[in-house]
Design a protein around this motif. Structure first.
Motif, PDB file in Angstrom:
ATOM      1  N   MET A   1       1.013  -1.358   0.022  1.00  0.00           N
ATOM      2  CA  MET A   1      -0.025  -0.129  -0.114  1.00  0.00           C
ATOM      3  C   MET A   1       0.801   1.522   0.032  1.00  0.00           C
ATOM      4  SD  MET A   1      -3.204   1.217   2.856  1.00  0.00           S
ATOM      5  CE  MET A   1      -3.647  -0.338   2.539  1.00  0.00           C
ATOM      6  N   ALA A   2       0.565   2.320  -0.958  1.00  0.00           N
ATOM      7  CA  ALA A   2       1.447   3.350  -1.134  1.00  0.00           C
ATOM      8  C   ALA A   2       1.277   4.169   0.275  1.00  0.00           C
ATOM      9  CB  ALA A   2       0.911   4.346  -2.209  1.00  0.00           C
ATOM     10  N   THR A   3       2.344   4.974   0.705  1.00  0.00           N
ATOM     11  CA  THR A   3       1.976   5.810   1.763  1.00  0.00           C
ATOM     12  C   THR A   3       1.462   7.075   1.302  1.00  0.00           C
ATOM     13  OG1 THR A   3       4.395   5.126   2.700  1.00  0.00           O
ATOM     14  CG2 THR A   3       3.550   7.149   3.409  1.00  0.00           C
ATOM     15  N   LEU A   4       0.501   7.746   2.281  1.00  0.00           N
ATOM     16  CA  LEU A   4       0.035   8.869   2.129  1.00  0.00           C
ATOM     17  C   LEU A   4       0.742   9.842   1.977  1.00  0.00           C
ATOM     18  CD1 LEU A   4      -3.093   8.338   4.691  1.00  0.00           C
ATOM     19  CD2 LEU A   4      -3.274   8.145   2.180  1.00  0.00           C
ATOM     20  N   ASN A   5       0.409  10.797   0.958  1.00  0.00           N
ATOM     21  CA  ASN A   5       1.325  12.183   1.083  1.00  0.00           C
ATOM     22  C   ASN A   5       0.557  13.263   1.782  1.00  0.00           C
ATOM     23  OD1 ASN A   5       2.581  14.504   0.215  1.00  0.00           O
ATOM     24  ND2 ASN A   5       2.641  14.087  -1.776  1.00  0.00           N
ATOM     25  N   LEU A   6       1.369  13.589   2.845  1.00  0.00           N
ATOM     26  CA  LEU A   6       0.653  14.631   3.945  1.00  0.00           C
ATOM     27  C   LEU A   6       1.413  15.786   3.967  1.00  0.00           C
ATOM     28  CD1 LEU A   6       0.173  11.781   6.682  1.00  0.00           C
ATOM     29  CD2 LEU A   6      -1.763  12.953   5.591  1.00  0.00           C
ATOM     30  N   GLU A  22      -5.540   0.241  17.432  1.00  0.00           N
ATOM     31  CA  GLU A  22      -5.176   0.368  16.314  1.00  0.00           C
ATOM     32  C   GLU A  22      -6.259   0.936  15.354  1.00  0.00           C
ATOM     33  OE1 GLU A  22      -2.133   0.125  15.255  1.00  0.00           O
ATOM     34  OE2 GLU A  22      -1.688  -0.386  17.221  1.00  0.00           O
ATOM     35  N   ALA A  23      -7.433   0.989  15.945  1.00  0.00           N
ATOM     36  CA  ALA A  23      -8.425   1.676  15.261  1.00  0.00           C
ATOM     37  C   ALA A  23      -8.507   3.452  15.705  1.00  0.00           C
ATOM     38  CB  ALA A  23      -9.983   1.131  15.537  1.00  0.00           C
ATOM     39  N   THR A  62      -4.732   6.585  10.325  1.00  0.00           N
ATOM     40  CA  THR A  62      -4.531   5.707  11.439  1.00  0.00           C
ATOM     41  C   THR A  62      -2.870   5.896  12.115  1.00  0.00           C
ATOM     42  OG1 THR A  62      -3.383   4.146   9.727  1.00  0.00           O
ATOM     43  CG2 THR A  62      -5.648   3.859  10.106  1.00  0.00           C
ATOM     44  N   LEU A  63      -2.833   5.333  13.180  1.00  0.00           N
ATOM     45  CA  LEU A  63      -1.594   5.456  13.787  1.00  0.00           C
ATOM     46  C   LEU A  63      -0.387   4.928  12.964  1.00  0.00           C
ATOM     47  CD1 LEU A  63      -2.360   4.431  17.409  1.00  0.00           C
ATOM     48  CD2 LEU A  63      -1.987   6.748  16.464  1.00  0.00           C
ATOM     49  N   ALA A  64      -0.820   3.939  12.071  1.00  0.00           N
ATOM     50  CA  ALA A  64       0.123   3.309  11.296  1.00  0.00           C
ATOM     51  C   ALA A  64       0.555   4.126  10.174  1.00  0.00           C
ATOM     52  CB  ALA A  64      -0.343   1.975  10.643  1.00  0.00           C
ATOM     53  N   ASP A  65      -0.421   4.904   9.699  1.00  0.00           N
ATOM     54  CA  ASP A  65      -0.144   5.904   8.567  1.00  0.00           C
ATOM     55  C   ASP A  65       0.782   6.965   9.011  1.00  0.00           C
ATOM     56  OD1 ASP A  65      -2.015   4.530   6.730  1.00  0.00           O
ATOM     57  OD2 ASP A  65      -3.310   5.753   7.427  1.00  0.00           O
ATOM     58  N   LEU A  66       0.654   7.431  10.360  1.00  0.00           N
ATOM     59  CA  LEU A  66       1.585   8.323  10.989  1.00  0.00           C
ATOM     60  C   LEU A  66       2.866   7.734  11.000  1.00  0.00           C
ATOM     61  CD1 LEU A  66       2.171  11.000  12.866  1.00  0.00           C
ATOM     62  CD2 LEU A  66       1.516   9.603  14.703  1.00  0.00           C
ATOM     63  N   GLU A  67       3.252   6.559  11.400  1.00  0.00           N
ATOM     64  CA  GLU A  67       4.413   5.942  11.302  1.00  0.00           C
ATOM     65  C   GLU A  67       4.997   5.784   9.917  1.00  0.00           C
ATOM     66  OE1 GLU A  67       5.041   2.876  14.779  1.00  0.00           O
ATOM     67  OE2 GLU A  67       3.029   2.743  13.965  1.00  0.00           O
ATOM     68  N   ALA A  68       4.057   5.511   8.897  1.00  0.00           N
ATOM     69  CA  ALA A  68       4.781   5.369   7.630  1.00  0.00           C
ATOM     70  C   ALA A  68       5.021   6.631   6.816  1.00  0.00           C
ATOM     71  CB  ALA A  68       3.456   4.791   6.727  1.00  0.00           C
ATOM     72  N   TRP A  69       4.242   7.872   7.419  1.00  0.00           N
ATOM     73  CA  TRP A  69       4.706   9.258   7.069  1.00  0.00           C
ATOM     74  C   TRP A  69       5.877   9.581   7.839  1.00  0.00           C
ATOM     75  CZ3 TRP A  69       4.446  12.167   3.147  1.00  0.00           C
ATOM     76  CH2 TRP A  69       4.901  13.698   3.147  1.00  0.00           C
ATOM     77  N   ALA A  70       6.109   9.232   8.562  1.00  0.00           N
ATOM     78  CA  ALA A  70       7.598   9.712   9.368  1.00  0.00           C
ATOM     79  C   ALA A  70       8.815   8.839   8.628  1.00  0.00           C
ATOM     80  CB  ALA A  70       7.783   9.148  10.816  1.00  0.00           C
ATOM     81  N   ALA A 125       7.765   0.003  23.634  1.00  0.00           N
ATOM     82  CA  ALA A 125       8.292   0.257  22.426  1.00  0.00           C
ATOM     83  C   ALA A 125       7.357   1.059  21.409  1.00  0.00           C
ATOM     84  CB  ALA A 125       8.598  -1.279  21.862  1.00  0.00           C
ATOM     85  N   ARG A 126       6.263   0.731  21.158  1.00  0.00           N
ATOM     86  CA  ARG A 126       5.265   1.231  20.409  1.00  0.00           C
ATOM     87  C   ARG A 126       5.266   2.751  20.694  1.00  0.00           C
ATOM     88  NH1 ARG A 126       0.788   0.267  17.298  1.00  0.00           N
ATOM     89  NH2 ARG A 126       0.785   1.752  15.761  1.00  0.00           N
ATOM     90  N   ARG A 127       5.129   3.151  22.091  1.00  0.00           N
ATOM     91  CA  ARG A 127       5.205   4.540  22.457  1.00  0.00           C
ATOM     92  C   ARG A 127       6.540   5.251  21.661  1.00  0.00           C
ATOM     93  NH1 ARG A 127       4.161   6.276  28.388  1.00  0.00           N
ATOM     94  NH2 ARG A 127       5.023   4.382  28.898  1.00  0.00           N
ATOM     95  N   VAL A 128       7.517   4.568  21.853  1.00  0.00           N
ATOM     96  CA  VAL A 128       8.829   5.370  21.586  1.00  0.00           C
ATOM     97  C   VAL A 128       8.589   5.427  20.155  1.00  0.00           C
ATOM     98  CG1 VAL A 128      11.249   4.708  21.178  1.00  0.00           C
ATOM     99  CG2 VAL A 128      10.242   4.247  23.215  1.00  0.00           C
ATOM    100  N   ARG A 129       8.016   4.402  19.176  1.00  0.00           N
ATOM    101  CA  ARG A 129       8.073   4.565  17.612  1.00  0.00           C
ATOM    102  C   ARG A 129       7.148   5.696  17.486  1.00  0.00           C
ATOM    103  NH1 ARG A 129       7.517  -0.988  17.983  1.00  0.00           N
ATOM    104  NH2 ARG A 129       5.395  -0.784  17.294  1.00  0.00           N
ATOM    105  N   LEU A 130       5.928   5.739  18.397  1.00  0.00           N
ATOM    106  CA  LEU A 130       4.945   6.846  17.946  1.00  0.00           C
ATOM    107  C   LEU A 130       5.495   8.079  18.428  1.00  0.00           C
ATOM    108  CD1 LEU A 130       1.594   5.119  18.898  1.00  0.00           C
ATOM    109  CD2 LEU A 130       2.403   5.958  16.681  1.00  0.00           C
ATOM    110  N   LEU A 131       6.098   8.443  19.249  1.00  0.00           N
ATOM    111  CA  LEU A 131       6.652   9.581  19.575  1.00  0.00           C
ATOM    112  C   LEU A 131       7.665  10.004  18.738  1.00  0.00           C
ATOM    113  CD1 LEU A 131       7.044  11.830  21.706  1.00  0.00           C
ATOM    114  CD2 LEU A 131       8.972  10.334  22.885  1.00  0.00           C
ATOM    115  N   ARG A 132       8.365   9.245  18.233  1.00  0.00           N
ATOM    116  CA  ARG A 132       9.523   9.698  17.070  1.00  0.00           C
ATOM    117  C   ARG A 132       8.579  10.211  15.705  1.00  0.00           C
ATOM    118  NH1 ARG A 132      12.997   4.228  17.735  1.00  0.00           N
ATOM    119  NH2 ARG A 132      14.590   4.960  19.274  1.00  0.00           N
ATOM    120  N   ALA A 133       7.539   9.551  15.616  1.00  0.00           N
ATOM    121  CA  ALA A 133       6.722   9.542  14.255  1.00  0.00           C
ATOM    122  C   ALA A 133       5.880  10.843  14.648  1.00  0.00           C
ATOM    123  CB  ALA A 133       5.877   8.477  14.022  1.00  0.00           C
ATOM    124  N   MET A 134       5.534  11.383  15.638  1.00  0.00           N
ATOM    125  CA  MET A 134       4.659  12.438  16.074  1.00  0.00           C
ATOM    126  C   MET A 134       5.438  13.781  16.039  1.00  0.00           C
ATOM    127  SD  MET A 134       1.810  13.780  16.482  1.00  0.00           S
ATOM    128  CE  MET A 134       0.553  12.607  16.851  1.00  0.00           C
TER     129      MET A 134
END
Length: 319
Positions: A1-6, A22-23, A62-70, A125-134
């Motif tokens: 799946m292509a990453t969203l362009n944000l 995850e929802a 989604t949160l996954a989209d946020l991580e993918a954008w990072a 570990a997920r909080r660390v990843r999401l913090l970096r992504a945010m």
């Protein structure tokens, strides 16, 4: 799946779904401004939400989209973090850092706090990843030459400094504090959410429901917890304890050097000029208030500051 362009969009808040994390969804706001000019980033978000583009064209991911954008579009690598006890000059320091060449400042961003305090919703570990992504998503370069990113965290995020340090192991940080009675007088006169019983979970500060009964004592205990955390977390490395009385000069000297920046004379003059303005009241001159706050402290307030806050303030910093 292509990453969203944000590109051109910034995350404004997270809507947590506790039944299925995850929802959970991320609200994105469109902005073409070259920086974030308001004293607090959440004020910028509130203003942006009124724009027709954000009213008519809402965007959520989604949160996954946020991580993918990072991963697809890494933001500016953080230059320095500011932690503080509140009511101690942190807003001024953030504004002065914003005068450094190439600087983008995130001042108390609500979405970052939302990740930091996600608690049992996410494993560490997920909080660390999401913090970096945010921080990556908020810290996208918004103008040519923007290559320095500073984040001023909410005061209570000082308690989660080990998590933040794990996410950004090489980012230097400062902990800003102030004479305890001055902080407490200000906090009681205009209560933030952290010193208002029931607004944030008491156990965040190691307190219980019993501590909620006395609102003034609760505020002193909360602030004392933040003082202790800022001092104790110096052992994590990369930190610098700074006092309100060191401002504004420390911004272009001690703090800039700690963050690896050497301001040129023109920049220093611009920072000196800005330091004469009230950072929370546009167009108003800054009025020193330390003496007035000490004079306004009742014997009860002085006793609370001495009991719950001063021990950490007076203790020698860890080597």
């Amino acid at each position: 799946m292509a990453t969203l362009n944000l590109t051109g969009w910034i995350p404004g808040r997270i809507f947590w779904n506790d039944a299925d994390v995850e929802a959970s969804t991320v609200e994105w706001l469109h902005s073409d401004e070259p920086d974030f000019p308001d004293a607090f980033l959440d004020d910028t978000f509130a203003r942006l939400r009124q724009r027709p583009a954000n009213v008519l064209f809402t965007r959520t991911t989604t949160l996954a989209d946020l991580e993918a954008w990072a991963e697809a579009s890494p933001g500016i690598s953080p230059t320095g973090f500011v932690f503080h006890v509140s009511r101690c000059g942190s807003t001024l320091l953030a504004a002065l850092l914003g005068r450094l060449p190439g600087a983008l400042v995130l001042s108390e961003p609500g979405p970052v706090d939302s990740v930091v305090r996600a608690g049992s919703r996410l494993d560490r570990a997920r909080r660390v990843r999401l913090l970096r992504a945010m921080i990556s998503a908020l810290g996208q370069a918004r103008a040519p030459g923007q290559d320095r990113l500073f984040v001023k965290f909410d005061a209570w995020n000082t308690l989660q400094l080990p998590l933040i340090r794990e996410a950004f192991t090489d980012t230097p940080w400062v902990f800003l504090r102030r004479e305890p009675v001055e902080v407490l007088v200000s906090a009681l006169a205009r209560r933030g959410v952290h010193v208002s019983p029931g607004m944030l979970p008491a156990d965040l500060f190691g307190l219980t429901e019993t501590d909620l009964a006395d609102a003034d004592a609760y505020a002193a205990k909360v602030l004392g917890t933040i003082y202790r955390a800022g001092e104790a977390h110096q052992a994590l490395g990369g930190g610098l304890v700074l006092d309100y009385r060191d401002l504004p000069e420390a911004a272009w000297s001690t703090v800039a050097a700690h963050f690896g920046v050497t301001p040129d004379p023109e920049t220093i003059e611009a920072m000196k000029a800005l330091s004469g303005d009230d950072p929370k009241r546009s167009g108003q001159p800054f009025q020193p208030d330390a003496a007035a706050k000490r004079a306004a402290a009742s014997a009860e307030v002085q006793a609370l500051a001495d009991r719950w806050m001063r021990p950490a303030y007076s203790a020698p910093s860890p080597a």
